[in-house]
Motif scaffolding. Structure first.
Motif, short mmCIF file in Angstrom:
data_model
loop_
_atom_site.label_atom_id
_atom_site.label_comp_id
_atom_site.label_asym_id
_atom_site.label_seq_id
_atom_site.Cartn_x
_atom_site.Cartn_y
_atom_site.Cartn_z
N ILE A 99 0.86 -1.19 0.00
CA ILE A 99 0.00 0.00 0.00
C ILE A 99 0.89 1.24 0.00
O ILE A 99 2.02 1.20 0.47
N LEU A 125 -7.34 10.64 -0.33
CA LEU A 125 -8.25 9.52 -0.56
C LEU A 125 -8.98 9.61 -1.90
O LEU A 125 -9.61 8.66 -2.32
N ASP A 157 -7.13 4.07 -2.65
CA ASP A 157 -8.19 3.32 -1.98
C ASP A 157 -7.85 3.04 -0.52
O ASP A 157 -8.71 3.03 0.35
N LYS A 158 -6.57 2.78 -0.28
CA LYS A 158 -6.09 2.46 1.06
C LYS A 158 -4.67 2.97 1.18
O LYS A 158 -3.86 2.78 0.27
N SER A 179 -5.45 -4.05 9.79
CA SER A 179 -6.40 -3.03 9.32
C SER A 179 -7.49 -3.56 8.39
O SER A 179 -8.39 -2.81 8.02
N ASN A 180 -7.46 -4.83 8.05
CA ASN A 180 -8.29 -5.34 6.95
C ASN A 180 -9.79 -5.11 7.05
O ASN A 180 -10.43 -4.83 6.05
N ASP A 196 -12.13 0.82 8.45
CA ASP A 196 -11.92 1.97 7.55
C ASP A 196 -10.75 2.83 8.00
O ASP A 196 -10.10 3.48 7.19
N ILE A 240 -3.72 3.61 9.04
CA ILE A 240 -4.28 3.23 7.75
C ILE A 240 -5.65 3.89 7.58
O ILE A 240 -6.49 3.85 8.48
N THR A 251 -8.91 4.34 4.61
CA THR A 251 -9.45 3.82 3.36
C THR A 251 -10.42 4.82 2.73
O THR A 251 -10.97 5.69 3.40
N LYS A 252 -10.64 4.61 1.45
CA LYS A 252 -11.52 5.49 0.67
C LYS A 252 -12.98 5.44 1.15
O LYS A 252 -13.76 6.34 0.84
N ASN A 253 -13.34 4.42 1.92
CA ASN A 253 -14.71 4.30 2.43
C ASN A 253 -15.15 5.53 3.22
O ASN A 253 -16.34 5.83 3.31
#
Length: 193
Positions: free
Chosen positions: A8, A88, A92-93, A116-117, A120, A136, A138-140
């Motif tokens: 990433i 972001l 994505d991440k 982190s999986n 968000d 971390i 994420t784009k969420n």
């Protein structure tokens, strides 16, 4: 032991005002590097295949590849929320770390990434502090960030509390030493020695 670079991307946040330092902390001399940002970039470059700097301007002489610069020039205010929005939109991440936290270790970053999986946001915490911008993202969370900006809310804590966030505990406070003022800067220089 050879460390396999993380897949990433990593983004170093370097767009703050440095008001408590009284000068741009990212450009202060640091250890064997001309500047703190160069120290942080070269250190993290060993850990990541893709590394970028988020800033409001191009102030980095050492950075020859300008595609590694994520500029947030559209806003007059310095805000980590605005920086996150710009970042972001691109990834994505991503692993994010402030320029003024130069001692975070490989194994710590690895734990944050591995754990982190299903979240968000995954950030670090030490006994005395939660490190809201070391972890971390994420784009969420982008729609929520954009909603915050529309409401003129720029508090990172608000984002953390209203997202699917995981906080991971670490014991070593010194690893997360944050260089906000001259005393902390001197402490960091002594820590290296």
């Amino acid at each position: 032991m050879t460390k396999t670079p993380f897949k990433i991307p990593c983004v170093i946040l370097s767009g703050g005002k440095s008001s408590r330092m009284g000068e741009d902390k990212s450009l202060l001399p640091f250890f064997s590097s001309k500047t703190l940002i160069e120290f942080q970039y070269k250190k993290l470059e060993q850990y990541f295949n893709y590394i970028y700097i988020s800033s409001k301007s191009d102030k980095f002489d050492f950075l020859k590849d300008k595609s590694k610069l994520i500029l947030d020039k559209n806003h007059d205010i310095s805000s980590p929320i605005l920086a996150l929005q710009t970042i972001l939109k691109k990834f994505d991440k991503v692993f994010i770390i402030p320029v003024d936290t130069p001692f975070v270790e490989f194994k710590t970053i690895e734990k944050l990434i591995i754990d982190s999986n299903s979240f968000d946001i995954t950030i670090a915490q030490t006994p005395f502090k939660t490190h809201n911008l070391c972890g971390i993202f994420t784009k969420n969370i982008l729609p929520f960030i954009e909603n915050m900006i529309n409401q003129d809310i720029h508090k990172i804590n608000y984002l953390i509390k209203n997202s699917k966030t995981q906080i991971i505990n670490f014991e070593n406070e010194d690893e997360f030493l944050n260089l906000n003022d001259k005393n902390e800067y001197q402490k960091a220089l002594n820590y290296i020695k």
